[in-house]
Design an enzyme around this catalytic site. Structure first.
Site, mmCIF file in Angstrom:
data_model
loop_
_atom_site.group_PDB
_atom_site.id
_atom_site.type_symbol
_atom_site.label_atom_id
_atom_site.label_comp_id
_atom_site.label_asym_id
_atom_site.label_seq_id
_atom_site.Cartn_x
_atom_site.Cartn_y
_atom_site.Cartn_z
ATOM 1 N N LYS A 135 -6.876 -7.635 -21.350
ATOM 2 C CA LYS A 135 -8.182 -8.286 -21.368
ATOM 3 C C LYS A 135 -8.096 -9.650 -22.030
ATOM 4 C CE LYS A 135 -12.983 -7.681 -22.874
ATOM 5 N NZ LYS A 135 -14.001 -6.739 -23.382
ATOM 6 N N HIS A 273 6.580 6.852 20.140
ATOM 7 C CA HIS A 273 5.192 6.511 19.785
ATOM 8 C C HIS A 273 4.435 7.724 19.238
ATOM 9 C CE1 HIS A 273 6.022 2.656 21.513
ATOM 10 N NE2 HIS A 273 6.241 3.173 22.705
#
Length: 515
Positions: A135, A273
């Protein structure tokens, strides 16, 4: 004099970093095991208790949670009120925070770990210090990754301090790290409390690699794995040879692995696929491969092949006759590996074929599908069917050989995109119809692909027949038996069509839609 606070579970590189701090007149403050390690290495180090004025208590549960620590972390240097406050309380600023956390993940991965042991490995002070330092990133350099130590040392040795942007990058990494840490804890506790779908879902994944692109070159992509991914999953697979995996490679390999793991006997799956173009089973892995290849010798070109037995030289020789993207197997003989690795671009991979490792405490395997603005999540489709689970609904009973064929086809159709139809012989697929908008269309594709092999084959459908047309198409092609879930309001029409054609049909009462 600047001050660095070091408290790490992973001690990698920490002695060298602490020595660099000391050599540049940075006071090193540390806790518990880290203090003991540094002191033993001859590094001048201040114990955290000398800063807080309190000893570590409750077996180390409380040691850093103190204003003398958090005041030094959170004071904004450019804020006169903040600096006046800590000066008045004789709190010294902390300029570097080097912290990594209790090994919660490693703890829950251990066999037979107790709930109490897992709870004890939830870090409290570490995340608090990291968040406070992050922070206040503009004033505090905070490091959670030992890979970033080199940059800190370089900055000290070469008078090359971290830029504000670099500090922000380190702080951002901290919040990703603590978020992932908390997410893993939350997953563990959610499972422990028996909540299947909690009001908030927080998951975490670890980056494995960047990919060249996604499904298409204009899409960026990367591969992430679940923490502690099991060794029988695609995330647990190891690449032994070949060029970098692509997005489509990983997706297709995952589909191949899911199918081949359905079988106990030697089995080979060829994928294109994400749909199977050929599946074969046999007494040997070579024969299983030949059957999978012969099922569709056109589509297998450029595909992915998964085998559930060690690849021997003969099988490798057969596979090397055509172009494949990936070969995935539990192991390879020396000769087989030497042969396959002669192909520069072929990706050769190993993976376990039975469930091992992972984090069993994280519960039921699930799958997710991202949609715009949300996420779908469900249990994996792990449902299996045996001969005792099915119901014969036609006048003619399937023969014992037909029943084997039906159960084989049922295992395969489960993994074919819906609408899905699979035609199969005794030990291999002969036709696959995948991803069609209607079921009879899928059947026609599978029948056309099978050609003459459709005669005497069996048919599996992933969902029920809404009308009798699929049965009629199967009868015209010479199909002798059908497996389907049943459950349509027009089941009677399909049963009547099967009876008229002399086809045996069984219901599973299980549907396998796959979108």
């Amino acid at each position: 004099m600047k001050r660095a606070l070091i408290s790490v579970s992973d001690k990698t590189g920490v002695i060298e970093l602490a020595q660099a701090f000391v050599s540049h007149d940075v006071e090193v403050v540390s806790t518990g095991g880290t203090h003991k390690l540094l002191h033993g290495a001859g590094v001048p180090v201040t114990n955290i208790s000398d800063i807080t004025g309190f000893p570590e208590i409750m077996d180390g549960r409380v040691k850093t949670l103190h204003p003398n620590i958090f005041g030094g972390l959170l004071a904004i240097r450019a804020n006169d009120e903040h600096m006046g406050a800590i000066e008045g309380l004789d709190i010294k600023p902390i300029d570097y925070v080097i912290v990594n956390l209790y090994p919660f993940q490693a703890t829950i991965e251990k066999p037979n770990v107790t709930f109490e042991e897992a709870i004890e490995n939830i870090d409290i002070g570490g995340p608090s210090m990291l968040r406070a330092a992050a922070k206040n990133y503009q004033d505090v350099a905070v490091v959670v990754d030992s890979g970033d130590y080199a940059r800190i040392i370089d900055g000290l040795d070469n008078d090359n301090p971290l830029t504000r942007a670099e500090k922000l990058g380190l702080a951002t990494k901290v919040f990703r790290h603590t978020a992932a840490y908390d997410a893993l804890i939350s997953q563990y506790l959610t499972q422990a409390t028996g909540e299947a779908f909690p009001e908030r879902l927080t998951v975490t994944y670890e980056k494995v690699q960047d990919l060249r692109y996604g499904e298409n070159p204009h899409q960026q992509a990367a591969f992430y794995a679940e923490p502690g991914a099991a060794s029988h999953t695609i995330a647990g697979a190891k690449q032994l040879h070949g060029k970098e995996l692509s997005y489509n490679n990983i997706n297709d390999a995952n589909a191949a692995l899911a199918i081949v793991q359905e079988f106990n006997e030697p089995a080979v799956v060829a994928i294109k696929h994400t749909n199977p173009c050929g599946v074969g089973i046999a007494e040997t892995i070579l024969d299983a491969y030949i059957k999978a290849y012969e099922a569709d010798p056109v589509s297998i070109f450029g595909g992915i092949v998964a085998l559930n037995r060690e690849v021997d030289l003969q099988t490798a020789q057969k596979m090397s006759e055509l172009f494949l993207e990936i070969i995935l197997a539990p192991s390879y003989t020396t000769g087989a590996l030497e042969l396959l690795t002669q192909k520069k671009n072929l990706r050769v991979m190993t993976v376990e074929m039975t469930p091992q490792g992972g984090i069993p405490a994280l519960g039921t395997p699930r799958t997710t599908q991202k949609v715009q603005g949300g996420l779908l999540i469900q249990d994996l489709d792990l449902q299996t069917v045996t001969e005792t689970d099915v119901q014969v609904v036609t006048k003619r009973q399937p023969t014992s050989e037909e029943m084997k064929q039906l159960l084989f086809a049922w295992k395969v159709v489960k993994h074919v995109k819906s609408n899905a139809i699979v035609l199969a012989g005794a030990d291999r697929t002969v036709g696959v119809g995948a991803g069609q908008m209607n079921r009879v269309g899928a059947a026609k594709i599978a029948i056309e692909q099978a050609g003459d092999l459709a005669k005497g084959s069996v048919l599996a459908s992933d969902a029920f027949f809404p009308m009798a047309d699929t049965v009629q198409a199967a009868a015209a092609a010479g199909v002798t038996a059908i497996v389907q879930p049943g459950g349509s309001i027009k089941d009677a029409d399909s049963i009547a069509a099967a009876d008229e054609a002399g086809i045996a049909m069984i219901f599973t009462s299980v549907r396998h839609f796959k979108h």
